[in-house]
Design an enzyme around this catalytic site. Structure first.
Site, PDB file in Angstrom:
ATOM      1  N   ARG A  52       0.817  -1.217   0.000  1.00  0.00           N
ATOM      2  CA  ARG A  52       0.000   0.000   0.000  1.00  0.00           C
ATOM      3  C   ARG A  52       0.850   1.266   0.000  1.00  0.00           C
ATOM      4  NH1 ARG A  52      -2.081   2.058   4.352  1.00  0.00           N
ATOM      5  NH2 ARG A  52      -2.246   0.100   5.494  1.00  0.00           N
ATOM      6  N   TYR A 104     -14.497  17.423 -16.756  1.00  0.00           N
ATOM      7  CA  TYR A 104     -14.828  16.049 -16.415  1.00  0.00           C
ATOM      8  C   TYR A 104     -15.854  16.033 -15.270  1.00  0.00           C
ATOM      9  CZ  TYR A 104     -14.571  11.168 -15.397  1.00  0.00           C
ATOM     10  OH  TYR A 104     -14.919   9.864 -15.197  1.00  0.00           O
ATOM     11  N   ASP A 177      -5.683  19.261 -15.568  1.00  0.00           N
ATOM     12  CA  ASP A 177      -6.083  17.930 -16.024  1.00  0.00           C
ATOM     13  C   ASP A 177      -5.663  17.798 -17.485  1.00  0.00           C
ATOM     14  OD1 ASP A 177      -7.389  15.671 -16.983  1.00  0.00           O
ATOM     15  OD2 ASP A 177      -9.191  15.990 -15.770  1.00  0.00           O
ATOM     16  N   LYS A 202      -6.692   6.428 -19.638  1.00  0.00           N
ATOM     17  CA  LYS A 202      -6.913   6.886 -21.006  1.00  0.00           C
ATOM     18  C   LYS A 202      -5.648   6.709 -21.859  1.00  0.00           C
ATOM     19  CE  LYS A 202     -10.768   7.889 -18.953  1.00  0.00           C
ATOM     20  NZ  LYS A 202     -11.100   9.214 -18.431  1.00  0.00           N
TER      21      LYS A 202
END
Ligand SMILES: *Cc1c(COP(=O)(O)O)cnc(C)c1O
Length: 382
Positions: A52, A104, A177, A202
C-alpha cells in the site's frame, strides 16, 4: 540522469531502459508482492516495505511518467478520481477553489460535494472565455485553480501560462487535467502548472484495459507529502499489474497519440462540411476558439477527442451512435479502438452538455473505415 539528454519519444519507447542487471530482461519484471522481507540487519531493501506504500513496479511507472512530464516527482493512484481527490484532500474548510463549469463530470461532482460537506468555497466559471479562470481568483483566499485543457466534452482550451501567472500572483497553485493532452503533446509543468494530472486509464494505458490516475510536480514540499500520505492512508495506490500495463502503454504513447490525432483531424475536417452536423468541436480546427492557443501549447498533435452537434432530434442523435459498426459505443477515451458516445446519457440528468452532442475518441484504425462508418450511421439516422 543519462536518459534526460535523450528525446522524450526515445525515453518513452525504452521505458527509461531499466534493464535487469541479473537476468538481462529488457522489460522489468512485474513484482506482485504485497510485502517485502528485510535483510540480515533488519533493514529495508530499496526502501520497499508494504504494497500500500509502493513497490518497484509502480516506482518504475512513476519514473517513466516523471521523465515524460519533466517532473521531479510523480505518484500513481488506483484511478484518475482518486488522484484528483488526494490533491483536493490537502484543502481546508474556507479555502477557495476555481474550476471550469464544463469539465470532467466526476471532478465537478467531487468539488460540489466537498463544498456542501466541508465548507470548501468553489467557483465554477465558463473557462471557454479567455481570462475567466483568472478573473475568479481571490488573492489570499484561493488555494487551488483547477483547469482542464482541452476540456471534456467541448474541448475548450485554456492558456496554461496565462492562468499560471495569475494563479501564482495570488499565491495559489495551479493543477491541470491533461488527460486529453498527455505529455507527448502538452507539458503542463513547463507551461507553468504546479501539478499535472491525468487519468492513466486513457492515453497512458492506451488499450482500455486498466484504471489508473497520476499526478506529477516540481513542487516537492509539504503539500506533496500530504498527497502521498492521503494515498497511503486511503489505500488508493496504483497496484503493480496496472502499473506494469501503464509502463507498457507509455512505450507507444507518442505513436498512438500521433495516429489518433491524424484520424481525429481528418474526421473533424470532413464532419465540418457534413449536412447532418451543425457544429464540430475540435481544437485542431481553425474554427475552434481555442485553436491558436492549442497550436502553441499542444506541440505533438491536437489529440483524438472531438465532439459534434447533430442537426436533428435527441433520438436521431442516439441513433447515430447506435448505428455505428466500427466505432464502439462505449464511454472513456484514449484507447487504440475508436469509441463513440451520447455524452449527456453518460453524465446524467444534471449534465450541462447539449442533448445532441456526440463525443468521439479516435483510435488508430484506418481512417477510411472510420469515415465510412460515420457516413453510413449519419445517413441512416437522419
Ligand atoms: C476519465 C477522466 C477522469 C477520471 O479518471 P478515472 O481514471 O476514470 O478515475 C478525469 N478527467 C478526465 C478528463 C477524464 O477523462
Amino acid at each position: 540522469m543519462r536518459n534526460r539528454s535523450l528525446s522524450p519519444a526515445t525515453r518513452a519507447a525504452q521505458a527509461l531502459r531499466m534493464i535487469d542487471e541479473v537476468t538481462g530482461a529488457v522489460v522489468p519484471p512485474l513484482d506482485l508482492s504485497s510485502t517485502y522481507a528485510r535483510d540480515a540487519d533488519y533493514a529495508l531493501r530499496q526502501g520497499n516495505i508494504y504494497g500500500r506504500e509502493g513497490g518497484p513496479t509502480l516506482a518504475h511507472a512513476e519514473a517513466v511518467l516523471a521523465s515524460l512530464d519533466g517532473a521531479e516527482a510523480a505518484l500513481g493512484f488506483a484511478s484518475g478520481m482518486s488522484a484528483a481527490v488526494a490533491l483536493f484532500e490537502t484543502l481546508r474548510a474556507g479555502d477557495h477553489v476555481v474550476a471550469p463549469e464544463v469539465m470532467y463530470h466526476g471532478v465537478v461532482g467531487w468539488l460540489m460535494r466537498m463544498a456542501e460537506l466541508r465548507g470548501l468555497e468553489v467557483d465554477l466559471v465558463d473557462a471557454s472565455q479567455p481570462g475567466a479562470l483568472e478573473a475568479a481568483i481571490r488573492p489570499g483566499q484561493t488555494r487551488l485553480v483547477w483547469a482542464e485543457t482541452p476540456a471534456n466534452p467541448s474541448w475548450d482550451v485554456v492558456d496554461i501560462g496565462a492562468v499560471a501567472a495569475a494563479t501564482h500572483a495570488a499565491g495559489a497553485r495551479l493543477a491541470v487535467d491533461c488527460t486529453a493532452a498527455p505529455p507527448c503533446t502538452q507539458l503542463a509543468l513547463e507551461l507553468g502548472a504546479d501539478y499535472a494530472f491525468q487519468s492513466g486509464t486513457k492515453y497512458l494505458g492506451g488499450h482500455s484495459d486498466l484504471t489508473a490516475g497520476v499526478l506529477s510536480t516540481n513542487q516537492v514540499d509539504e503539500t506533496w507529502a500530504e498527497v502521498a500520505t492521503v494515498r497511503k492512508l486511503m489505500g488508493t495506490i496504483l497496484s503493480p499489474f496496472p502499473a506494469w500495463l501503464m509502463v507498457r502503454g507509455m512505450r507507444t504513447l507518442f505513436l498512438r497519440y500521433e495516429r489518433a490525432s491524424e484520424n481525429a483531424l481528418a474526421l473533424a475536417e470532413w464532419l465540418e462540411g457534413h449536412p447532418g452536423i451543425s457544429k464540430v468541436l475540435y481544437p485542431g480546427l481553425p474554427s475552434h476558439p481555442g485553436y491558436e492557443v492549442a497550436k502553441r501549447q499542444m506541440t505533438g498533435g491536437f489529440g483524438g477527442m472531438l465532439s459534434v452537434l447533430v442537426k436533428g432530434t435527441v433520438e436521431q442523435t442516439c441513433d447515430v451512435v447506435r448505428f455505428c459498426e466500427v466505432f464502439v459505443p462505449a464511454t472513456s477515451l484514449g484507447g487504440v479502438e475508436s469509441l463513440i458516445e451520447h455524452r449527456k446519457v453518460v453524465e446524467g440528468p444534471f449534465s450541462v452538455v447539449p442533448e445532441t452532442l456526440i463525443r468521439i475518441s479516435t483510435g488508430i484504425e484506418d481512417i477510411d473505415d472510420l469515415r465510412a462508418d460515420l457516413a453510413q450511421a449519419l445517413e441512416r439516422a437522419l
